[in-house]
Write a protein that holds these residues in place. Structure first.
Motif, short mmCIF file in Angstrom:
data_model
loop_
_atom_site.label_atom_id
_atom_site.label_comp_id
_atom_site.label_asym_id
_atom_site.label_seq_id
_atom_site.Cartn_x
_atom_site.Cartn_y
_atom_site.Cartn_z
N ASP A 341 0.83 -1.21 0.00
CA ASP A 341 0.00 0.00 0.00
C ASP A 341 0.87 1.26 0.00
N ILE A 342 1.95 1.22 0.77
CA ILE A 342 2.84 2.38 0.82
C ILE A 342 3.52 2.60 -0.52
N VAL A 343 4.02 1.49 -1.13
CA VAL A 343 4.71 1.60 -2.42
C VAL A 343 3.76 2.14 -3.48
N GLU A 344 2.51 1.65 -3.47
CA GLU A 344 1.54 2.15 -4.44
C GLU A 344 1.27 3.64 -4.23
N SER A 345 1.22 4.05 -2.97
CA SER A 345 1.03 5.46 -2.68
C SER A 345 2.21 6.29 -3.16
#
Length: 383
Positions: A341-345
């Protein structure tokens, strides 16, 4: 004809002599011996050699003046880095500088007086004068704020106490608000932090918010503990987070990290604030959070605890590399999901930044304006 030959010869010799004399003069003149000149632009930019360019010969008064100006800039820069103890020898000199700084809100002076320490022989006298100026009704509002801010960053409990007392006794709300804004910038050691915490129980809501904001800026374990207890006492799981202050916005120092992890491991209604605070601390905090949620006895609760936490993760290459490692190697579903989720953000943020940059750099249209654009008249429909 024979008589004319000597005359012609004389004329030729004279011409040759005249040529060499002129050539010698041009070779030994000022231009040949002078080093290259430097062009100095005036205030209005122009093309080289244009009307706004002036030629200055090295060694002239203008060049020397420029050198002196450069030296004074360096000296001024060095002066900005010196503390007030190094810059001023007497209380009169220090207070004179402060009064001058208050006129145009000079941040440089505020930096000089930030946490001077107790080894200042003239500080008590200066701070007494600063307090008087802050409390004097005739002091302009902007200057009053400046004096209040100087007390807030002094690192002295006595000065912060005077500021809090002034807020409580303010003649009107406008004055109280301006002094409260200065209080929010307070810095200091644990004695200042403890004083701010002690004031929470005796202050109204408006002052309490400023005290919480000041505590949020400290980042120490003591500040984290006070903010956590104030949040629990308030009984609101959000704490002061909606206001942009409180435990969830605290940027922790190294000493407060273990304590924050303890709070997160409680897995209560306030633990999400500790998670956010740890993430504010950079990659070290992120690692602690990942350690906290890995092999969790209650992954469903941890998933809720991570709500809005992504906004507190710093985006940099080290963080990206660490998260990719978690994604590739971790067997914990929640940790992997949080990392993804962080990487996608991060990707979304990079894409938006790239789009914004492209739009900013897009060339302006080279098409000439239409007649309606030139005159301001509405465009005529095509027939």
């Amino acid at each position: 004809m024979k008589k004319a030959i000597p005359v012609i010869a004389v004329l030729i010799i004279a011409a040759v002599v005249f040529y060499f004399i002129n050539s010698s003069t041009s070779l030994t003149g000022p231009t040949a011996t002078q080093p290259k000149t430097a062009k100095v632009q005036t205030s209005t930019p122009s093309s080289p050699g244009g009307e706004n360019s002036v030629v200055v010969q090295p060694g002239t008064a203008d060049t020397k003046a420029a050198k002196v100006d450069g030296e004074s800039d360096t000296e001024e820069s060095e002066a900005q880095e010196k503390s007030a103890l190094e810059s001023y020898k007497t209380a009169d000199d220090a207070f004179k500088a402060i009064r001058a700084g208050a006129v145009d809100f000079d941040d440089r002076i505020l930096e000089q007086f930030t946490e001077l320490g107790e080894d200042c022989s003239w500080c008590d006298q200066v701070y007494t004068q600063v307090k008087e100026m802050m409390l004097t009704p005739e002091t302009p509002a902007e200057q009053r704020s400046y004096y209040a801010e100087l007390l807030a960053v002094s690192g002295r409990v006595s000065n912060v106490t005077a500021l809090v007392d002034a807020i409580k006794a303010a003649p009107n709300q406008e004055t109280a608000d301006s002094l409260s804004e200065a209080l929010e910038l307070t810095v200091g050691k644990n004695d200042v932090t403890q004083y701010l915490g002690d004031q929470l129980s005796t202050s109204g809501d408006s002052l309490k918010e400023s005290l919480v904001a000041a505590l949020t800026n400290q980042g120490t374990r003591l500040a984290a503990d006070i903010l956590y207890k104030a949040t629990v006492e308030k009984g609101d799981p959000d704490g002061f987070y909606a206001l942009g202050i409180g435990l969830g916005e605290l940027v922790p120092d190294e000493s407060s990290m273990p304590y924050l992890q303890e709070l997160a491991l409680k897995r209560d209604q306030y633990s999400h604030l500790a998670i956010k605070s740890m993430l504010n601390g950079g990659i070290d905090g992120l690692k602690l959070v990942m350690n906290t949620i890995t092999n969790s006895p209650n992954p469903e609760f941890d998933q809720k605890m991570l709500k809005d936490a992504i906004d507190h993760v710093p985006y940099d290459d080290d963080t990206r590399d660490y998260l990719n490692k978690i994604i590739d190697t971790s067997k914990d579903p929640l940790a992997v999901k949080f990392a993804k989720d962080i990487v996608e953000s991060m990707k979304s943020t990079d894409t938006n930044d790239s789009t914004d940059s492209t739009e900013e750099e897009a060339p302006m249209s080279t098409q000439p304006p239409t007649a309606s654009a030139q005159t301001g008249a509405p465009a005529q429909p095509k027939k």
